[in-house]
Structure formats: structure tokens, C-alpha cells
Design a protein around this motif. Structure first.
Motif, PDB file in Angstrom:
ATOM      1  N   ILE A 232      36.842  46.607  56.989  1.00 44.65           N
ATOM      2  CA  ILE A 232      37.568  47.863  56.775  1.00 44.65           C
ATOM      3  C   ILE A 232      36.834  48.627  55.685  1.00 44.65           C
ATOM      4  N   LEU A 233      37.231  49.856  55.436  1.00 47.75           N
ATOM      5  CA  LEU A 233      36.589  50.642  54.389  1.00 47.75           C
ATOM      6  C   LEU A 233      37.016  50.129  53.019  1.00 47.75           C
ATOM      7  N   VAL A 234      36.042  49.643  52.235  1.00 50.01           N
ATOM      8  CA  VAL A 234      36.264  49.180  50.870  1.00 50.01           C
ATOM      9  C   VAL A 234      35.212  49.860  50.008  1.00 50.01           C
ATOM     10  N   THR A 235      35.654  50.569  48.972  1.00 54.27           N
ATOM     11  CA  THR A 235      34.715  51.273  48.105  1.00 54.27           C
ATOM     12  C   THR A 235      34.925  50.863  46.657  1.00 54.27           C
ATOM     13  N   ALA A 236      33.882  51.022  45.865  1.00 54.10           N
ATOM     14  CA  ALA A 236      33.941  50.685  44.447  1.00 54.10           C
ATOM     15  C   ALA A 236      33.015  51.630  43.696  1.00 54.10           C
ATOM     16  N   ALA A 237      33.065  51.568  42.377  1.00 55.39           N
ATOM     17  CA  ALA A 237      32.259  52.437  41.530  1.00 55.39           C
ATOM     18  C   ALA A 237      31.327  51.612  40.670  1.00 55.39           C
ATOM     19  N   ASP A 238      30.241  52.245  40.241  1.00 55.61           N
ATOM     20  CA  ASP A 238      29.308  51.646  39.301  1.00 55.61           C
ATOM     21  C   ASP A 238      29.127  52.637  38.168  1.00 55.61           C
ATOM     22  N   LEU A 239      29.731  52.355  37.038  1.00 58.47           N
ATOM     23  CA  LEU A 239      29.618  53.259  35.893  1.00 58.47           C
ATOM     24  C   LEU A 239      28.424  52.924  35.019  1.00 58.47           C
ATOM     25  N   ALA A 240      27.624  51.935  35.409  1.00 54.51           N
ATOM     26  CA  ALA A 240      26.522  51.482  34.574  1.00 54.51           C
ATOM     27  C   ALA A 240      25.237  52.269  34.760  1.00 54.51           C
ATOM     28  N   VAL A 241      25.230  53.299  35.565  1.00 56.77           N
ATOM     29  CA  VAL A 241      24.030  54.099  35.772  1.00 56.77           C
ATOM     30  C   VAL A 241      23.771  54.893  34.503  1.00 56.77           C
ATOM     31  N   THR A 242      22.530  54.888  34.045  1.00 58.81           N
ATOM     32  CA  THR A 242      22.180  55.540  32.793  1.00 58.81           C
ATOM     33  C   THR A 242      22.080  57.049  32.956  1.00 58.81           C
ATOM     34  N   PRO A 243      22.853  57.818  32.180  1.00 61.73           N
ATOM     35  CA  PRO A 243      22.752  59.269  32.248  1.00 61.73           C
ATOM     36  C   PRO A 243      21.452  59.760  31.622  1.00 61.73           C
ATOM     37  N   THR A 244      21.017  60.951  31.987  1.00 56.78           N
ATOM     38  CA  THR A 244      19.809  61.535  31.418  1.00 56.78           C
ATOM     39  C   THR A 244      20.136  62.541  30.339  1.00 56.78           C
ATOM     40  N   ALA A 245      21.388  62.613  29.923  1.00 59.74           N
ATOM     41  CA  ALA A 245      21.794  63.571  28.911  1.00 59.74           C
ATOM     42  C   ALA A 245      21.229  63.174  27.548  1.00 59.74           C
ATOM     43  N   THR A 246      21.152  64.137  26.635  1.00 64.84           N
ATOM     44  CA  THR A 246      20.712  63.851  25.277  1.00 64.84           C
ATOM     45  C   THR A 246      21.843  63.153  24.533  1.00 64.84           C
TER      46      THR A 246
ATOM     47  N   LEU B  76      35.154  45.837  38.928  1.00 57.52           N
ATOM     48  CA  LEU B  76      36.281  45.030  39.380  1.00 57.52           C
ATOM     49  C   LEU B  76      37.371  45.867  40.043  1.00 57.52           C
ATOM     50  N   ILE B  77      37.202  47.188  40.065  1.00 57.41           N
ATOM     51  CA  ILE B  77      38.183  48.088  40.668  1.00 57.41           C
ATOM     52  C   ILE B  77      37.664  48.519  42.029  1.00 57.41           C
ATOM     53  N   SER B  78      38.529  48.477  43.036  1.00 61.51           N
ATOM     54  CA  SER B  78      38.114  48.912  44.367  1.00 61.51           C
ATOM     55  C   SER B  78      39.258  49.607  45.087  1.00 61.51           C
ATOM     56  N   ILE B  79      38.890  50.345  46.137  1.00 58.98           N
ATOM     57  CA  ILE B  79      39.839  51.021  47.012  1.00 58.98           C
ATOM     58  C   ILE B  79      39.654  50.434  48.407  1.00 58.98           C
ATOM     59  N   GLU B  80      40.737  50.047  49.048  1.00 56.92           N
ATOM     60  CA  GLU B  80      40.679  49.516  50.412  1.00 56.92           C
ATOM     61  C   GLU B  80      41.533  50.395  51.316  1.00 56.92           C
ATOM     62  N   VAL B  81      40.943  50.850  52.431  1.00 61.06           N
ATOM     63  CA  VAL B  81      41.693  51.624  53.426  1.00 61.06           C
ATOM     64  C   VAL B  81      41.908  50.709  54.623  1.00 61.06           C
TER      65      VAL B  81
ATOM     66  N   VAL C  80      46.648  52.186  51.766  1.00 61.34           N
ATOM     67  CA  VAL C  80      45.512  52.130  50.863  1.00 61.34           C
ATOM     68  C   VAL C  80      45.885  51.208  49.714  1.00 61.34           C
ATOM     69  N   THR C  81      44.980  50.290  49.375  1.00 55.38           N
ATOM     70  CA  THR C  81      45.227  49.377  48.267  1.00 55.38           C
ATOM     71  C   THR C  81      44.242  49.673  47.145  1.00 55.38           C
ATOM     72  N   LEU C  82      44.781  49.862  45.949  1.00 54.59           N
ATOM     73  CA  LEU C  82      43.983  49.985  44.737  1.00 54.59           C
ATOM     74  C   LEU C  82      43.979  48.612  44.089  1.00 54.59           C
TER      75      LEU C  82
ATOM     76  N   VAL D 130      34.044  58.211  47.163  1.00 52.82           N
ATOM     77  CA  VAL D 130      33.225  57.519  48.170  1.00 52.82           C
ATOM     78  C   VAL D 130      34.055  57.280  49.433  1.00 52.82           C
ATOM     79  N   ALA D 131      35.304  56.838  49.277  1.00 57.21           N
ATOM     80  CA  ALA D 131      36.163  56.589  50.440  1.00 57.21           C
ATOM     81  C   ALA D 131      36.395  57.876  51.227  1.00 57.21           C
ATOM     82  N   ARG D 132      36.706  58.955  50.536  1.00 52.96           N
ATOM     83  CA  ARG D 132      36.939  60.248  51.203  1.00 52.96           C
ATOM     84  C   ARG D 132      35.706  60.681  51.989  1.00 52.96           C
ATOM     85  N   ARG D 133      34.543  60.588  51.345  1.00 50.92           N
ATOM     86  CA  ARG D 133      33.301  60.982  52.028  1.00 50.92           C
ATOM     87  C   ARG D 133      33.065  60.144  53.278  1.00 50.92           C
TER      88      ARG D 133
END
Length: 179
Positions: free
Chosen positions: A19-33, A54-59, A65-67, A121-124
Motif C-alpha cells: 500500500i502507499l507508505v511515505t516517510a520523511a528524511d529531515l537529515a538532508v543538508t541545507p545549502t543556506a548560510t 520513525l514517522i510515516s503515513i500509510e494510505v 490513513v494511519t499516522l 509525498v503521499a499526495r503527490r
């Protein structure tokens, strides 16, 4: 090669699942000053990195929808997260469940940003699956009342799209959140 991202741009994932399961990765390094990087939200996001995956969305096929969150830190954060899901995926509150997953005892997380990325990500993916099913462009689709519809009158609920939007392998997806 890791793609550099700017502030408010994150990476999410479609996880390998039936099924559709999405998650996020906040560890990407920003290029901001450094001056741009040290806002309160940025500091909270940096603290959240270890637990953000550890957080995900399941459709589900029944269009519930399960958070899944590692643990509830506050009622406000959970309420905000559920509201984000109901708005972005256009499902009524009673169709959204919250499940507590495992978490390290010292894990802190910035739940709202993580949920915003996973929901985007799930919406897209749901819109892309409907686009393929209808032969319509994503721009001609709208998500309302738990279903995706096009201008011609085709309509599929998100439960019917959950398997079509799923992936047999984990896929990274770039997400840009509005300010």
C-alpha cells in the motif's frame, strides 16, 4: 551524489510496501548560510533528525490513513498532524488513525515538519497514480472528499489508489514545502 537542498526543501520517501507508505528524511543538508539556518524551526528540525525517520503515513485500501509516530509528545502536535493529513489528503477526521511506534527513549522529533513532508509525498503519489489511471495530467486533477477526480468526471478514492501509488522499492522524492 547527494542532492543539495535549500531551506524548506526536503526529501521524502515512498517506502516499499503493498500500500502507499511515505516517510520523511529531515537529515538532508541545507545549502543556506549560517545566518539563514539558525531559525527556531531549523534548530527544532536539527534536534529531530534521529527520530524523524520513525514517522510515516500509510494510505489503506479502505481509504483510511494511519499516522505512525514514535510517541505522542503533545496533544497539540498530534492534532496539528492529523489536521494536516485531513486537509492535504482530503479525508474526514474519522478516517485518520494514529498509531504509536517504537522510539529510542531519548528521541526528540519535530513531528509537524516530518508529517508535512510525508503527507506531501503521499499526495503527490496519489495524484500521479490517478493521472496514470485516467490519462490526465496531474494539473487537471483535484483531491477532494477522499478521492481524486479529473475534469472529465473520472474519480477514484484514495483507497483504490493506495496500491497503484505504492512502490516495490523505496524511492526518494524531493519535496518543497510552502513557507
Amino acid at each position: 551524489m547527494v542532492e543539495a537542498v535549500v531551506r524548506r526543501r526536503f526529501r521524502g520517501y515512498v517506502l516499499a510496501a503493498p500500500i502507499l507508505v511515505t516517510a520523511a528524511d529531515l537529515a538532508v543538508t541545507p545549502t543556506a548560510t549560517t545566518e539563514d539556518l539558525l531559525g527556531l524551526n531549523d534548530i527544532r528540525t536539527a534536534v529531530a533528525l534521529p527520530a524523524s525517520r520513525l514517522i510515516s503515513i500509510e494510505v489503506h485500501p479502505d481509504w483510511t490513513v494511519t499516522l505512525v509516530v514514535p510517541r505522542a509528545t503533545s496533544r497539540e502536535a498530534l492534532a496539528t498532524s492529523v489536521t494536516l493529513i485531513t486537509q492535504e489528503l482530503s479525508v474526514p477526521r474519522e478516517r485518520v488513525d494514529v498509531a504509536l511506534g517504537d522510539a529510542p527513549p531519548d528521541a526528540a522529533y519535530h513531528q509537524v515538519t516530518t508529517v508535512r513532508v510525508a503527507v506531501a509525498v503521499a499526495r503527490r503519489r496519489l495524484l500521479e497514480a490517478a493521472s496514470a489511471a485516467f490519462g490526465s495530467s496531474v494539473a487537471d486533477l483535484r483531491l477532494a472528499a477522499g478521492a481524486v477526480a479529473d475534469r472529465v468526471g473520472h474519480r477514484l478514492d484514495i483507497g483504490a489508489l493506495a496500491a497503484k501509488a505504492a512502490s516495490t522499492s523505496t524511492v526518494a522524492v524531493a519535496v518543497e514545502l510552502p513557507g
